[in-house]
Motif scaffolding. Structure first.
Motif, PDB file in Angstrom:
ATOM      1  N   GLN A 151       2.780  84.138  17.712  1.00  0.00           N
ATOM      2  CA  GLN A 151       2.672  84.485  16.285  1.00  0.00           C
ATOM      3  C   GLN A 151       4.050  84.644  15.650  1.00  0.00           C
ATOM      4  O   GLN A 151       4.292  84.134  14.545  1.00  0.00           O
ATOM      5  CB  GLN A 151       1.867  85.773  16.109  1.00  0.00           C
ATOM      6  N   TRP A 152       4.965  85.319  16.330  1.00  0.00           N
ATOM      7  CA  TRP A 152       6.308  85.503  15.786  1.00  0.00           C
ATOM      8  C   TRP A 152       7.095  84.199  15.802  1.00  0.00           C
ATOM      9  O   TRP A 152       7.913  83.951  14.909  1.00  0.00           O
ATOM     10  CB  TRP A 152       7.045  86.631  16.489  1.00  0.00           C
ATOM     11  N   LEU A 153       6.848  83.353  16.784  1.00  0.00           N
ATOM     12  CA  LEU A 153       7.506  82.045  16.791  1.00  0.00           C
ATOM     13  C   LEU A 153       7.133  81.260  15.541  1.00  0.00           C
ATOM     14  O   LEU A 153       7.993  80.698  14.864  1.00  0.00           O
ATOM     15  CB  LEU A 153       7.121  81.256  18.049  1.00  0.00           C
ATOM     16  N   PHE A 154       5.856  81.241  15.196  1.00  0.00           N
ATOM     17  CA  PHE A 154       5.430  80.482  14.032  1.00  0.00           C
ATOM     18  C   PHE A 154       5.803  81.169  12.722  1.00  0.00           C
ATOM     19  O   PHE A 154       6.003  80.498  11.705  1.00  0.00           O
ATOM     20  CB  PHE A 154       3.958  80.111  14.136  1.00  0.00           C
ATOM     21  N   SER A 185       8.733  82.653  12.525  1.00  0.00           N
ATOM     22  CA  SER A 185      10.122  82.187  12.492  1.00  0.00           C
ATOM     23  C   SER A 185      10.202  80.759  11.972  1.00  0.00           C
ATOM     24  O   SER A 185      11.101  80.418  11.202  1.00  0.00           O
ATOM     25  CB  SER A 185      10.741  82.243  13.887  1.00  0.00           C
ATOM     26  N   LYS A 186       9.259  79.948  12.374  1.00  0.00           N
ATOM     27  CA  LYS A 186       9.186  78.569  11.885  1.00  0.00           C
ATOM     28  C   LYS A 186       9.045  78.558  10.369  1.00  0.00           C
ATOM     29  O   LYS A 186       9.738  77.827   9.667  1.00  0.00           O
ATOM     30  CB  LYS A 186       8.004  77.856  12.538  1.00  0.00           C
ATOM     31  N   ARG A 187       8.159  79.394   9.863  1.00  0.00           N
ATOM     32  CA  ARG A 187       7.926  79.470   8.425  1.00  0.00           C
ATOM     33  C   ARG A 187       9.165  79.973   7.685  1.00  0.00           C
ATOM     34  O   ARG A 187       9.588  79.404   6.694  1.00  0.00           O
ATOM     35  CB  ARG A 187       6.737  80.386   8.130  1.00  0.00           C
ATOM     36  N   ARG A 188       9.768  81.041   8.201  1.00  0.00           N
ATOM     37  CA  ARG A 188      10.915  81.655   7.510  1.00  0.00           C
ATOM     38  C   ARG A 188      12.169  80.800   7.536  1.00  0.00           C
ATOM     39  O   ARG A 188      12.925  80.750   6.572  1.00  0.00           O
ATOM     40  CB  ARG A 188      11.260  83.008   8.132  1.00  0.00           C
ATOM     41  N   TYR A 189      12.430  80.173   8.682  1.00  0.00           N
ATOM     42  CA  TYR A 189      13.703  79.486   8.871  1.00  0.00           C
ATOM     43  C   TYR A 189      13.596  77.967   8.900  1.00  0.00           C
ATOM     44  O   TYR A 189      14.615  77.285   9.053  1.00  0.00           O
ATOM     45  CB  TYR A 189      14.380  79.974  10.159  1.00  0.00           C
ATOM     46  N   GLY A 190      12.398  77.427   8.788  1.00  0.00           N
ATOM     47  CA  GLY A 190      12.237  75.976   8.817  1.00  0.00           C
ATOM     48  C   GLY A 190      12.489  75.374  10.180  1.00  0.00           C
ATOM     49  O   GLY A 190      12.888  74.219  10.296  1.00  0.00           O
ATOM     50  N   LEU A 191      12.255  76.148  11.218  1.00  0.00           N
ATOM     51  CA  LEU A 191      12.459  75.682  12.590  1.00  0.00           C
ATOM     52  C   LEU A 191      11.477  74.558  12.908  1.00  0.00           C
ATOM     53  O   LEU A 191      10.284  74.669  12.615  1.00  0.00           O
ATOM     54  CB  LEU A 191      12.238  76.848  13.563  1.00  0.00           C
ATOM     55  N   THR A 192      11.970  73.486  13.480  1.00  0.00           N
ATOM     56  CA  THR A 192      11.110  72.385  13.909  1.00  0.00           C
ATOM     57  C   THR A 192      10.809  72.565  15.392  1.00  0.00           C
ATOM     58  O   THR A 192      11.711  72.462  16.231  1.00  0.00           O
ATOM     59  CB  THR A 192      11.789  71.021  13.669  1.00  0.00           C
TER      60      THR A 192
END
Length: 93
Positions: free
Chosen positions: A12-15, A17-24
């Motif tokens: 959940q926190w990984l995704f 982080s994906k949302r907040r930082y645009g992580l691919t």
């Protein structure tokens, strides 16, 4: 991360982080004692460290709060290795 709840919290926190930082995120595996995470570095210095810091930090905070404990959750800091070629990538994913 031997408990399913801890794995779910990390994911959940990984995704988040994906949302907040645009992580691919290309792929990930969460095991009982380590995590493999395959992500794309877009050339910006904070592309990978900031999301990892958020994910690991919040996961640790939630675990410590739930277990009424203090102290380090992770034994080691994360280790990053660059994938240099398409062949290397195909072997990793």
């Amino acid at each position: 991360m031997k408990f399913a709840k801890d794995k779910r919290v990390w994911i959940q926190w990984l995704f988040e982080s994906k949302r907040r930082y645009g992580l691919t995120i290309l792929n990930y595996v969460v095991t009982s004692n380590h995590i493999h995470l395959l992500v794309v570095d877009n050339g910006v210095r904070e592309t990978i460290p900031k999301p990892i810091q958020l994910t690991a930090g919040r996961c640790a905070q939630e675990y410590n709060l739930r277990k009424n404990r203090k102290g380090a959750y992770w034994e080691y800091r994360y280790h990053a290795a660059a994938i240099e070629s398409g062949r290397h990538l195909s072997n990793m994913s």
